[in-house]
Scaffold this motif. Structure first.
Motif: not given
Length: 234
Positions: A72-94
């Motif tokens: 997730i990235s804010s308008s000011s450029g601050v980023c917070v990582t929600y997930l690190l996905a490796k082989r066999g992991e989905p990245i957008n379930l919703i």
């Protein structure tokens, strides 16, 4: 088509990926074969976006090779990582179920290959397979619990405690050698790179980790777990 480059792949290779992938446990070989037939592989160079914030969802994505971060990235450029996905992991379930733009972005952290299933085909398959839907709900439940826990951490825990928790989680997922920069660790812990560098220096002084550019090695996993015994979901 996805923003990456579509590449050739064998159906057997895709079947192998889905048969061992998170969320697809309990599906029979015929169902896995159906998914493989719907999918194709797309490659993304290190640093390339897989999807961007506010992009409408057109595909379900499953990592086949490499490492992808969802953030997730804010308008000011601050980023917070929600997930690190490796082989066999989905990245957008919703996303596939809504098709609507969301606040998340995804980026390849290494040269990566992703299995893509067109959204309409994935949703049609999912709604006729209750095992898959139940698996997805289980994964989302864990992700929501972790996100809520991070909010509490931001309110109550010192940066050092948050970073220790991140390192504990990464150790359990990737092992003792973690190939992330200080900036990437900072995005996981919700802090600045400078604060992360100071905290890592303290952990090195305690003999818990050693680090060099782009890599951290956990020397004493037991010490990390003593400091924090409740890992996140990444």
């Amino acid at each position: 088509m996805p923003s990456g480059e579509v590449i050739e792949s064998q159906a057997q290779e895709r079947r192998e990926l889905f048969s061992r992938a998170m969320g697809f446990e309990g599906l029979d070989p015929g169902q896995i074969a159906d998914l493989a037939e719907m999918s194709f592989y797309s490659s993304f160079a290190k640093g390339a976006p897989v999807f961007l914030q506010e992009d409408p969802c057109k595909y379900f994505y499953l990592v086949a090779q490499g490492l992808v971060k969802v953030f997730i990235s804010s308008s000011s450029g601050v980023c917070v990582t929600y997930l690190l996905a490796k082989r066999g992991e989905p990245i957008n379930l919703i996303g596939p179920f809504t098709g609507s733009p969301r606040i998340l972005s995804a980026q390849a952290m290494q040269d990566s290959v992703i299995a893509c299933v067109p959204r309409d085909k994935f949703v049609a398959f999912a709604v006729t397979n209750p095992i898959l839907l139940a698996n997805i709900m289980t994964i989302l439940g864990k992700a929501i619990d972790s996100a809520n826990s991070r909010i509490v951490d931001m309110m109550e825990k010192r940066v050092e405690q948050r970073l220790v928790r991140v390192l504990t989680t990464l150790f359990e997922k990737f092992g003792a050698e973690i190939r992330l920069t200080s900036g990437e660790l900072a995005e996981l812990a919700g802090t600045t790179t400078e604060t992360t560098l100071r905290t890592m220096s303290r952990l090195r002084g305690l003999g818990i980790v050693e680090s060099k550019r782009g890599q951290v090695k956990i020397l004493s996993p037991a010490s990390l777990k003593d400091l924090d015994d409740d890992p996140l979901w990444v």
